[in-house]
Design a protein around this motif. Structure first.
Motif, PDB file in Angstrom:
ATOM      1  N   TYR A   1       8.777  13.590  -4.130  1.00 45.11           N
ATOM      2  CA  TYR A   1       8.636  12.442  -5.027  1.00 45.11           C
ATOM      3  C   TYR A   1       8.546  11.134  -4.245  1.00 45.11           C
ATOM      4  CZ  TYR A   1      10.071   8.712  -8.178  1.00 45.11           C
ATOM      5  OH  TYR A   1      10.140   7.528  -8.854  1.00 45.11           O
ATOM      6  N   TRP A   2       9.504  10.933  -3.334  1.00 44.69           N
ATOM      7  CA  TRP A   2       9.487   9.686  -2.566  1.00 44.69           C
ATOM      8  C   TRP A   2       8.278   9.628  -1.631  1.00 44.69           C
ATOM      9  CZ3 TRP A   2      11.947   5.915  -4.483  1.00 44.69           C
ATOM     10  CH2 TRP A   2      13.168   6.087  -5.106  1.00 44.69           C
ATOM     11  N   LYS A   3       7.891  10.797  -1.121  1.00 47.77           N
ATOM     12  CA  LYS A   3       6.702  10.826  -0.260  1.00 47.77           C
ATOM     13  C   LYS A   3       5.454  10.450  -1.060  1.00 47.77           C
ATOM     14  CE  LYS A   3       5.561  14.803   1.565  1.00 47.77           C
ATOM     15  NZ  LYS A   3       4.140  15.068   1.290  1.00 47.77           N
ATOM     16  N   SER A   4       5.387  10.909  -2.306  1.00 49.14           N
ATOM     17  CA  SER A   4       4.261  10.532  -3.173  1.00 49.14           C
ATOM     18  C   SER A   4       4.288   9.041  -3.489  1.00 49.14           C
ATOM     19  CB  SER A   4       4.303  11.353  -4.463  1.00 49.14           C
ATOM     20  OG  SER A   4       4.226  12.738  -4.187  1.00 49.14           O
ATOM     21  N   GLU A   5       5.510   8.512  -3.757  1.00 52.01           N
ATOM     22  CA  GLU A   5       5.628   7.079  -4.010  1.00 52.01           C
ATOM     23  C   GLU A   5       5.191   6.274  -2.785  1.00 52.01           C
ATOM     24  OE1 GLU A   5       6.631   5.275  -6.767  1.00 52.01           O
ATOM     25  OE2 GLU A   5       6.377   7.171  -7.826  1.00 52.01           O
ATOM     26  N   LEU A   6       5.623   6.726  -1.623  1.00 47.87           N
ATOM     27  CA  LEU A   6       5.223   6.032  -0.394  1.00 47.87           C
ATOM     28  C   LEU A   6       3.718   6.103  -0.201  1.00 47.87           C
ATOM     29  CD1 LEU A   6       8.051   7.253   2.020  1.00 47.87           C
ATOM     30  CD2 LEU A   6       7.698   4.911   1.241  1.00 47.87           C
ATOM     31  N   GLN A   7       3.139   7.284  -0.446  1.00 47.08           N
ATOM     32  CA  GLN A   7       1.693   7.434  -0.291  1.00 47.08           C
ATOM     33  C   GLN A   7       0.940   6.520  -1.245  1.00 47.08           C
ATOM     34  OE1 GLN A   7       0.145   9.237   1.993  1.00 47.08           O
ATOM     35  NE2 GLN A   7      -1.885   8.661   1.256  1.00 47.08           N
ATOM     36  N   GLN A   8       1.431   6.439  -2.484  1.00 46.00           N
ATOM     37  CA  GLN A   8       0.777   5.581  -3.479  1.00 46.00           C
ATOM     38  C   GLN A   8       0.826   4.115  -3.065  1.00 46.00           C
ATOM     39  OE1 GLN A   8       2.506   5.920  -7.364  1.00 46.00           O
ATOM     40  NE2 GLN A   8       1.120   4.444  -8.311  1.00 46.00           N
ATOM     41  N   HIS A   9       1.997   3.674  -2.601  1.00 54.63           N
ATOM     42  CA  HIS A   9       2.121   2.277  -2.178  1.00 54.63           C
ATOM     43  C   HIS A   9       1.342   2.013  -0.899  1.00 54.63           C
ATOM     44  CE1 HIS A   9       5.336   2.098  -5.161  1.00 54.63           C
ATOM     45  NE2 HIS A   9       5.330   0.783  -5.031  1.00 54.63           N
ATOM     46  N   ILE A  10       1.258   3.014  -0.021  1.00 52.46           N
ATOM     47  CA  ILE A  10       0.442   2.843   1.183  1.00 52.46           C
ATOM     48  C   ILE A  10      -1.015   2.634   0.802  1.00 52.46           C
ATOM     49  CG2 ILE A  10      -0.474   4.081   3.181  1.00 52.46           C
ATOM     50  CD1 ILE A  10       2.315   5.316   3.528  1.00 52.46           C
ATOM     51  N   GLN A  11      -1.504   3.448  -0.137  1.00 50.84           N
ATOM     52  CA  GLN A  11      -2.891   3.290  -0.582  1.00 50.84           C
ATOM     53  C   GLN A  11      -3.107   1.947  -1.266  1.00 50.84           C
ATOM     54  OE1 GLN A  11      -3.546   6.741  -3.029  1.00 50.84           O
ATOM     55  NE2 GLN A  11      -3.725   8.138  -1.275  1.00 50.84           N
ATOM     56  N   GLN A  12      -2.126   1.525  -2.070  1.00 51.08           N
ATOM     57  CA  GLN A  12      -2.248   0.225  -2.731  1.00 51.08           C
ATOM     58  C   GLN A  12      -2.249  -0.908  -1.711  1.00 51.08           C
ATOM     59  OE1 GLN A  12       0.941   0.105  -5.548  1.00 51.08           O
ATOM     60  NE2 GLN A  12      -0.008   1.574  -6.963  1.00 51.08           N
ATOM     61  N   LEU A  13      -1.342  -0.813  -0.731  1.00 49.33           N
ATOM     62  CA  LEU A  13      -1.330  -1.839   0.317  1.00 49.33           C
ATOM     63  C   LEU A  13      -2.638  -1.851   1.087  1.00 49.33           C
ATOM     64  CD1 LEU A  13       2.254  -1.730   1.892  1.00 49.33           C
ATOM     65  CD2 LEU A  13       1.147  -3.682   0.828  1.00 49.33           C
ATOM     66  N   LEU A  14      -3.161  -0.664   1.375  1.00 45.80           N
ATOM     67  CA  LEU A  14      -4.436  -0.586   2.089  1.00 45.80           C
ATOM     68  C   LEU A  14      -5.552  -1.208   1.266  1.00 45.80           C
ATOM     69  CD1 LEU A  14      -5.943   0.430   4.573  1.00 45.80           C
ATOM     70  CD2 LEU A  14      -6.245   2.627   3.403  1.00 45.80           C
ATOM     71  N   ALA A  15      -5.543  -0.950  -0.059  1.00 44.25           N
ATOM     72  CA  ALA A  15      -6.564  -1.549  -0.926  1.00 44.25           C
ATOM     73  C   ALA A  15      -6.427  -3.066  -0.960  1.00 44.25           C
ATOM     74  CB  ALA A  15      -6.445  -0.972  -2.340  1.00 44.25           C
ATOM     75  N   HIS A  16      -5.180  -3.562  -1.066  1.00 39.60           N
ATOM     76  CA  HIS A  16      -4.967  -5.016  -1.051  1.00 39.60           C
ATOM     77  C   HIS A  16      -5.414  -5.616   0.284  1.00 39.60           C
ATOM     78  CE1 HIS A  16      -2.999  -5.844  -4.866  1.00 39.60           C
ATOM     79  NE2 HIS A  16      -2.274  -4.746  -4.721  1.00 39.60           N
ATOM     80  N   THR A  17      -5.103  -4.921   1.368  1.00 40.75           N
ATOM     81  CA  THR A  17      -5.501  -5.432   2.682  1.00 40.75           C
ATOM     82  C   THR A  17      -7.018  -5.477   2.815  1.00 40.75           C
ATOM     83  OG1 THR A  17      -3.466  -4.543   3.651  1.00 40.75           O
ATOM     84  CG2 THR A  17      -5.254  -5.098   5.160  1.00 40.75           C
ATOM     85  N   GLN A  18      -7.686  -4.423   2.347  1.00 43.08           N
ATOM     86  CA  GLN A  18      -9.150  -4.408   2.403  1.00 43.08           C
ATOM     87  C   GLN A  18      -9.736  -5.539   1.549  1.00 43.08           C
ATOM     88  OE1 GLN A  18     -11.015  -2.580   4.364  1.00 43.08           O
ATOM     89  NE2 GLN A  18      -9.286  -1.428   5.187  1.00 43.08           N
ATOM     90  N   ALA A  19      -9.133  -5.760   0.370  1.00 42.30           N
ATOM     91  CA  ALA A  19      -9.612  -6.854  -0.480  1.00 42.30           C
ATOM     92  C   ALA A  19      -9.391  -8.208   0.189  1.00 42.30           C
ATOM     93  CB  ALA A  19      -8.896  -6.812  -1.835  1.00 42.30           C
ATOM     94  N   LEU A  20      -8.235  -8.376   0.848  1.00 47.02           N
ATOM     95  CA  LEU A  20      -7.965  -9.631   1.555  1.00 47.02           C
ATOM     96  C   LEU A  20      -8.900  -9.806   2.740  1.00 47.02           C
ATOM     97  CD1 LEU A  20      -4.057  -9.796   1.519  1.00 47.02           C
ATOM     98  CD2 LEU A  20      -5.648 -11.216   0.225  1.00 47.02           C
ATOM     99  N   LEU A  21      -9.231  -8.715   3.426  1.00 43.46           N
ATOM    100  CA  LEU A  21     -10.195  -8.809   4.530  1.00 43.46           C
ATOM    101  C   LEU A  21     -11.560  -9.244   4.013  1.00 43.46           C
ATOM    102  CD1 LEU A  21      -9.255  -5.640   6.629  1.00 43.46           C
ATOM    103  CD2 LEU A  21      -9.011  -8.024   7.331  1.00 43.46           C
ATOM    104  N   ALA A  22     -11.955  -8.692   2.849  1.00 43.46           N
ATOM    105  CA  ALA A  22     -13.231  -9.121   2.252  1.00 43.46           C
ATOM    106  C   ALA A  22     -13.183 -10.599   1.869  1.00 43.46           C
ATOM    107  CB  ALA A  22     -13.543  -8.256   1.031  1.00 43.46           C
ATOM    108  N   LEU A  23     -12.033 -11.047   1.314  1.00 44.06           N
ATOM    109  CA  LEU A  23     -11.896 -12.462   0.965  1.00 44.06           C
ATOM    110  C   LEU A  23     -11.870 -13.336   2.216  1.00 44.06           C
ATOM    111  CD1 LEU A  23      -9.308 -12.419  -1.958  1.00 44.06           C
ATOM    112  CD2 LEU A  23     -11.743 -12.915  -2.080  1.00 44.06           C
TER     113      LEU A  23
END
Length: 442
Positions: free
Chosen positions: A108-130
């Motif tokens: 469960y916690w590993k899935s939560e971590l994976q989800q937040h890692i993907q979200q952080l990666l998406a936010h980082t990619q969006a910030l890089l585009a900005l």
């Protein structure tokens, strides 16, 4: 056989000695051996009948006791075996169950971590585009800045009469200040984006480290859960049950991951807010630049219209002045001709007066012809004087007309040159102004 008299020995139970049981008194140990020289050579027995009975009876009793103790130990062993087997099976099943629950919790916690890692990666990619958009938008502002400064430089070369602080100049100065402010804002926003990207990556690295640890722990627990009593890859580890140093408990373990997720959520929220801010900044700066550019273009159009109207009026007035100069020149010629025409009558009148002044004696009479001739001379001289004065005024007017003509021609040239700067150079150059998409960073 020895002929010596055999005396009785005390009985020693070797089993009792081995087991530490106190030595029993042998019955009849105080009995004295029979004496008699006649039977001395036949006395080979070591014990008496009583001792013999006592000895085997004690052996029977000991065997019974040993048999009873053995049966008791066997019963206890069977009970203990059953109890320990049941306890071992139960504790092993409980351990397997707890391992399964632990695996679910880690997953469960590993899935939560994976989800937040993907979200952080998406936010980082969006910030890089900005960040790329901000850099492109910042680069795009260089063209408007160069255009505005070049317009100011070109307009500084306007002729003196047109070198005025007009609305175009004011709008251009506003545009230069606005572009500088926009550039400073874009640089500050880019710095904020870079800082947020760094924080996102640090949070992502923390989550990835935690996720990697949990993945390894999950792998070890899966392997542990698959061990059974028939597994061949198990072995004894005597010191594994001892408490390890610097280990965490369930509370600190959960809190560590929750803190990491909370930090990641905060960075995600900050990234989202910053993205909204960057989008608003890009939209506002683009709108401000395009609005100011439109204001400058309108000011240029109005100024060009004023210059065209002024040049048209000057040209019309120049045409009228030219026409008036022609009329004045013809008028001067007419006045000069009129003065010249008065010369003959003046010569005639003066000649008549001169000839009549030659009359002798009493004939030199101031008669009516004399009066008429004198009046005629005075009248012609007065006319010539009036005509000469008119000629002077006409020539002065012509001079003024020529000065006006020169002034008009200079002003027309000035307006033409200013119009060339405004329309052909400045307004043509402003057609290179970046579009909205370029100013928005696309």
């Amino acid at each position: 056989m020895s002929s010596e008299v055999l005396v009785s020995r005390p009985h020693y139970d070797s089993r009792a000695v081995a087991l530490g049981v106190p030595e029993r008194e042998t019955p009849g140990k105080d009995l004295q051996p029979s004496s008699g020289s006649a039977t001395a050579g036949y006395r080979s027995a070591k014990y008496s009948p009583a001792e013999w009975f006592s000895n085997y009876h004690s052996i029977l009793q000991q065997a019974s006791r040993d048999r009873s103790q053995a049966r008791s130990i066997q019963r206890e062993s069977r009970t203990l075996n059953q109890d320990t087997e049941a306890a071992t099976v139960e504790t092993q099943a409980q351990g397997t169950l707890l391992l399964g629950q632990r695996l679910q919790e880690i997953h469960y916690w590993k899935s939560e971590l994976q989800q937040h890692i993907q979200q952080l990666l998406a936010h980082t990619q969006a910030l890089l585009a900005l960040k790329t958009r901000l850099e492109k938008a910042l680069d795009a502002t260089e063209t408007p800045y160069a255009i505005a400064t070049d317009n100011l430089t070109c307009r500084s070369r306007r002729p003196g009469p047109d070198l005025v602080l007009d609305p175009v100049e004011e709008e251009l100065l506003k545009e230069v200040d606005l572009i500088r402010s926009v550039q400073a804002l874009l640089k500050r926003t880019t710095a904020q984006v870079v800082t947020q990207i760094k924080m996102n990556r640090e949070a992502q690295q923390t989550l990835e480290s935690d996720w990697s640890d949990k993945k390894q722990a999950y792998s070890w627990d899966v392997t542990s859960g698959r061990h059974s009593n028939t597994s061949r890859d198990t072995q004894l580890h005597p010191g594994s049950a001892s408490m390890q140093d610097q280990v965490s408990n369930c509370t600190s373990w959960t809190k560590f991951t929750q803190d990491n997720l909370t930090k990641a959520s905060q960075e995600q929220q900050a990234s989202h807010s910053l993205r909204m801010l960057v989008e608003r900044v890009l939209q506002d700066t683009t709108d401000d630049l395009r609005t100011q550019s439109s204001s400058v273009d309108r000011a240029f159009s109005q100024r060009c219209a004023q210059l065209v109207e002024a040049r048209t009026q000057l040209e019309m007035k120049h045409a009228q002045i030219l026409e008036q100069i022609g009329d004045q020149e013809r008028n001067i010629v007419c006045v000069q001709q009129a003065i010249q025409d008065k010369e003959a009558p003046l010569r005639v009148a003066q000649s008549r007066l001169y000839l009549r002044s030659l009359r002798p004696n009493m004939e030199l009479c101031r008669d009516l012809p004399q009066f008429s001739l004198e009046g005629e001379v005075r009248q012609i001289e007065a006319s010539v004087a009036s005509l000469q004065q008119q000629l002077i005024e006409a020539r002065s007017s012509l001079s003024h007309l020529e000065e006006s003509r020169l002034t008009l021609e200079k002003d027309i040239t000035c307006k033409t040159h200013s119009l060339l700067i405004e329309r052909e150079k400045c307004m043509t150059q402003r057609k290179r102004y970046p579009p909205v998409s370029a100013l928005a960073g696309y």
